[in-house]
Motif scaffolding. Sequence first.
Motif, PDB file in Angstrom:
ATOM      1  N   PHE A 190       0.836  -1.207   0.000  1.00  0.00           N
ATOM      2  CA  PHE A 190       0.000   0.000   0.000  1.00  0.00           C
ATOM      3  C   PHE A 190       0.871   1.258   0.000  1.00  0.00           C
ATOM      4  CE2 PHE A 190      -2.654   3.065   2.563  1.00  0.00           C
ATOM      5  CZ  PHE A 190      -3.600   3.311   1.575  1.00  0.00           C
ATOM      6  N   ASP A 203      -6.475   6.417   6.034  1.00  0.00           N
ATOM      7  CA  ASP A 203      -6.215   5.691   4.784  1.00  0.00           C
ATOM      8  C   ASP A 203      -5.791   4.250   5.070  1.00  0.00           C
ATOM      9  OD1 ASP A 203      -6.709   7.959   3.151  1.00  0.00           O
ATOM     10  OD2 ASP A 203      -4.685   8.706   3.580  1.00  0.00           O
ATOM     11  N   GLU A 207      -7.905   0.816   4.195  1.00  0.00           N
ATOM     12  CA  GLU A 207      -7.273  -0.192   3.336  1.00  0.00           C
ATOM     13  C   GLU A 207      -7.177  -1.542   4.024  1.00  0.00           C
ATOM     14  OE1 GLU A 207      -5.248  -1.904   0.062  1.00  0.00           O
ATOM     15  OE2 GLU A 207      -6.394  -0.044   0.234  1.00  0.00           O
TER      16      GLU A 207
END
Length: 288
Positions: A190, A203, A207
Amino acid sequence: MYEVKLQANHLPKIREAGHMKDTEGTLRHPDRTMESINVFFYVKHGAIHVFEKENEYRIQAGGYLFLKNNTPHWGGDFYTPGTEWYYIHFYADPSLDQKDEFSPFHNSPILLDRTYSSQLTFPKSGSVSHRECTEKQLSSMIHALDSPSAFSALQACSLTYQLFIDLYSNAINGQAGTRSSRIISRMIEFLHRNKHAKLVSKDFENELEMNYAYLSSLFKKQTGKSITAYKNELLIAQAIDLFKTSNLNVTEVSSTLGFSNPYYFSRVFKRVTGVAPSVYINELYRNP
């Protein structure tokens, strides 16, 4: 567990090594305490039964065992007839206090000095996947050690280091399927996928569908660095690439990568690489 460790930038220093075979089955592992010597052995045929303090090991053909210095060990059963093995006695590394463990998650494209000063904790025991290759490595090491060359010891130590690194990496790869390893691999993927983005805790939570505090703690434990430090390494790697492939100056690279100002960029650059960006630029081969 009496683990055997080695500093990543040190060769194992061999005291002696050899290949043995007990044709009649009249031997067993010695009863001893080796104050400054670690022991490694690999079984080619048969099996070896060993105790190390309260721990018992039965190493079959294709298997190996590390025994730690200054820890009593002794043999159990006599060897079965035809048992054959290689052994390496090497000096314990006295420089390991306060060293960080090498991280298998070192995906940063920057080779940093601290990578080499980390320590390797070898798997206590295991089985090799390619016996012929391992036995060839051991045979080559012993051949180098027996050579009349002035460099025989260094060559043998270098070959031993390669063998130990192979065993270490195979053991680490075998742990890749654990839950924590999968999480860290997803986080690193990521980060690389979004290396140009300004990621925030939400974030990561979106994710990975996990609490950021947990993810941050796990990342630090597994990689030896914070998420922010890893992200900074990715940014500085991009900066280095820009310095190599363009004529952009420090201010222009800082702006391209989204830093608030070139002074902050310079501080981060020096924190990651150990030198100021101007110094790094002067040491580079740059395109004309």
